[in-house]
Design a protein around this motif. Structure first.
Motif, PDB file in Angstrom:
ATOM      1  N   GLY A 217       6.359   6.872  -0.792  1.00 57.64           N
ATOM      2  CA  GLY A 217       5.514   6.465   0.376  1.00 57.64           C
ATOM      3  C   GLY A 217       6.094   6.191   1.483  1.00 57.64           C
ATOM      4  N   ILE A 218       6.765   6.409   2.067  1.00 58.66           N
ATOM      5  CA  ILE A 218       7.832   5.362   2.549  1.00 58.66           C
ATOM      6  C   ILE A 218       6.915   6.980   4.380  1.00 58.66           C
ATOM      7  N   ARG A 219       5.775   6.379   4.862  1.00 54.18           N
ATOM      8  CA  ARG A 219       5.120   7.572   5.834  1.00 54.18           C
ATOM      9  C   ARG A 219       6.328   7.423   7.730  1.00 54.18           C
ATOM     10  N   LEU A 220       7.237   6.166   7.765  1.00 56.68           N
ATOM     11  CA  LEU A 220       7.525   6.181   9.383  1.00 56.68           C
ATOM     12  C   LEU A 220       8.383   5.086   8.956  1.00 56.68           C
ATOM     13  N   GLU A 221       9.569   5.411   9.055  1.00 54.22           N
ATOM     14  CA  GLU A 221      10.699   4.032   9.413  1.00 54.22           C
ATOM     15  C   GLU A 221      11.119   4.275  11.381  1.00 54.22           C
ATOM     16  N   VAL A 222      10.550   3.154  11.870  1.00 57.38           N
ATOM     17  CA  VAL A 222      10.793   2.427  13.021  1.00 57.38           C
ATOM     18  C   VAL A 222      12.060   0.805  12.964  1.00 57.38           C
ATOM     19  N   ASP A 223      12.238   0.507  14.224  1.00 55.53           N
ATOM     20  CA  ASP A 223      12.962  -0.502  14.590  1.00 55.53           C
ATOM     21  C   ASP A 223      12.683  -1.329  15.388  1.00 55.53           C
ATOM     22  N   GLU A 224      11.517  -0.929  15.594  1.00 47.89           N
ATOM     23  CA  GLU A 224      10.738  -1.859  17.158  1.00 47.89           C
ATOM     24  C   GLU A 224       9.387  -2.550  16.675  1.00 47.89           C
ATOM     25  N   ILE A 225       9.129  -3.871  16.540  1.00 48.60           N
ATOM     26  CA  ILE A 225       7.412  -4.238  15.678  1.00 48.60           C
ATOM     27  C   ILE A 225       6.517  -4.061  16.383  1.00 48.60           C
ATOM     28  N   GLN A 226       6.103  -3.480  17.611  1.00 43.38           N
ATOM     29  CA  GLN A 226       5.244  -2.552  18.789  1.00 43.38           C
ATOM     30  C   GLN A 226       5.104  -1.404  17.711  1.00 43.38           C
ATOM     31  N   MET A 227       6.238  -0.098  17.908  1.00 43.18           N
ATOM     32  CA  MET A 227       5.719   0.405  17.260  1.00 43.18           C
ATOM     33  C   MET A 227       4.937  -0.096  16.027  1.00 43.18           C
ATOM     34  N   LEU A 228       5.668  -0.169  14.809  1.00 42.84           N
ATOM     35  CA  LEU A 228       5.090  -0.992  13.782  1.00 42.84           C
ATOM     36  C   LEU A 228       3.864  -1.010  13.193  1.00 42.84           C
ATOM     37  N   THR A 229       3.569  -1.939  14.565  1.00 45.54           N
ATOM     38  CA  THR A 229       2.220  -2.274  14.713  1.00 45.54           C
ATOM     39  C   THR A 229       1.438  -1.672  14.915  1.00 45.54           C
ATOM     40  N   HIS A 230       1.521  -0.667  16.297  1.00 51.48           N
ATOM     41  CA  HIS A 230       0.449   0.353  16.411  1.00 51.48           C
ATOM     42  C   HIS A 230       0.327   2.507  15.102  1.00 51.48           C
ATOM     43  N   GLY A 231       1.375   2.044  14.568  1.00 47.45           N
ATOM     44  CA  GLY A 231       1.182   2.924  13.572  1.00 47.45           C
ATOM     45  C   GLY A 231       0.644   2.487  12.038  1.00 47.45           C
ATOM     46  N   VAL A 232       0.474   0.949  11.896  1.00 50.48           N
ATOM     47  CA  VAL A 232      -0.091   0.463  10.704  1.00 50.48           C
ATOM     48  C   VAL A 232      -1.558   0.461  11.251  1.00 50.48           C
ATOM     49  N   LYS A 233      -2.024   0.051  12.925  1.00 56.38           N
ATOM     50  CA  LYS A 233      -3.687   0.179  13.458  1.00 56.38           C
ATOM     51  C   LYS A 233      -3.872   1.798  13.338  1.00 56.38           C
ATOM     52  N   VAL A 234      -3.008   2.867  13.536  1.00 52.21           N
ATOM     53  CA  VAL A 234      -3.460   4.223  13.244  1.00 52.21           C
ATOM     54  C   VAL A 234      -3.925   4.680  12.180  1.00 52.21           C
ATOM     55  N   GLY A 235      -3.166   3.563  10.632  1.00 51.33           N
ATOM     56  CA  GLY A 235      -4.052   4.137   9.606  1.00 51.33           C
ATOM     57  C   GLY A 235      -2.910   4.970   8.388  1.00 51.33           C
ATOM     58  N   LEU A 236      -1.152   4.821   9.366  1.00 49.91           N
ATOM     59  CA  LEU A 236       0.188   5.725   8.675  1.00 49.91           C
ATOM     60  C   LEU A 236       0.527   4.605   7.503  1.00 49.91           C
ATOM     61  N   GLY A 237       0.524   3.539   7.195  1.00 48.33           N
ATOM     62  CA  GLY A 237       0.359   2.223   6.262  1.00 48.33           C
ATOM     63  C   GLY A 237       0.562   1.424   6.589  1.00 48.33           C
ATOM     64  N   ILE A 238       1.055   0.460   5.417  1.00 49.32           N
ATOM     65  CA  ILE A 238       0.679  -0.685   5.137  1.00 49.32           C
ATOM     66  C   ILE A 238       2.091  -1.378   6.159  1.00 49.32           C
TER      67      ILE A 238
END
Length: 298
Positions: A217-238
């Motif tokens: 279920g891993i949709r995205l892997e990043v190394d930066e909190i803002q990218m993580l948070t934006h991905g969560v906000k648009v509905g990509l995953g938890i």
């Protein structure tokens, strides 16, 4: 050919040659005239060369003494300059400080502290390096390092600044009705932010611990909190987001809190620096400035 003479005697010779006087040189060196004369004689004996012509009225250089002085006196001028530079390093508020910090902590907690410090000390420069990787801080010649967790570095002092918890978040549209326990996360779409690939959760109700590492279920892997948070906000995953960053968005309805009775083990932001007693003044001032700022907000 190996030199077999005292550098102190060479310095005494350069002082006599520069002042053209044994007496003036003895006064400059704060040593007895007889001792100075004996040391110059010892130097000439060690070199097996006559460096000075002496008579009752004056001192002059021999031709080899002139050559020796021209080649030697610059060394002591340079050493004097080095000594002055080292003194300035220790006692003046000027120069460059190399700083390493995690990306999000740097922009979230530290940015305004850095700016205020620079405004307060206009002769000091900051060379900032933001990275989430555990860099070789000595190999990179860092003066001050900020780290979240993993503070132990040989011969470095670690001072705690702020405790941080990570919490689970999803977009407001994400259906989380089936999530009652951390085990329910298995297979759900998630976003991983390295290096926090393992979500270390603790129940605030009973202290139960659960480590979740997604394998599906891993949709995205990043190394930066803002990218993580934006991905969560648009509905990509938890996502597993720092509380200081997520809670204001939860209050504003931009995120929803998943499993609110669970959060991470505490992770602490640390300030690391070298030996207190031998810090250059600019680094000591920076350390004191940062510590005072965090003391004022806790």
């Amino acid at each position: 050919m190996k030199s077999n003479y005292s550098l102190d005697d060479l310095r005494y010779f350069c002082t006599v040659a520069r002042l053209n006087s044994f007496k003036a040189a003895a006064d400059d060196l704060s040593m007895p005239l007889s001792t100075l004369s004996r040391r110059i004689q010892q130097l000439e004996q060690d070199l097996q060369l006559r460096l000075l012509n002496r008579d009752a009225h004056r001192v002059s250089l021999t031709s080899i003494g002139e050559l020796y002085y021209q080649r030697s006196h610059g060394l002591f001028d340079e050493l004097s300059d080095i000594g002055e530079a080292l003194h300035n390093e220790k006692h003046q508020a000027k120069g460059k400080i190399r700083v390493s910090a995690p990306i999000n902590a740097g922009t979230q907690f530290l940015r305004n502290i850095f700016y205020d410090f620079l405004l307060h000390y206009p002769d000091i420069q900051l060379d900032l390096h933001f990275s989430n990787a555990l860099i070789d801080i000595e190999g990179e010649a860092m003066d001050v390092v900020f780290r979240v967790g993993n503070p132990v570095v040989d011969n470095w002092i670690a001072r705690p600044l702020k405790d941080i918890h990570f919490i689970l978040c999803a977009s407001p549209e994400h259906d989380i009705s089936g999530l009652k326990q951390p085990t329910d996360l298995c297979g759900k779409p998630v976003i991983i932010c390295h290096p926090m690939s393992v979500w270390q959760l603790v129940s605030m109700n009973n202290g139960q611990e659960y480590d979740y590492q997604a394998t599906h279920g891993i949709r995205l892997e990043v190394d930066e909190i803002q990218m993580l948070t934006h991905g969560v906000k648009v509905g990509l995953g938890i996502g597993y987001i720092p509380d200081y960053y997520a809670l204001p968005m939860i209050e504003q309805g931009e995120l929803q809190h998943v499993l609110p009775e669970w959060r991470s083990k505490v992770r602490t932001l640390f300030l690391l620096y070298r030996d207190r007693q031998h810090l250059p003044m600019r680094v000591r001032l920076f350390v004191e400035f940062v510590l005072a700022r965090f003391d004022s907000i806790t």
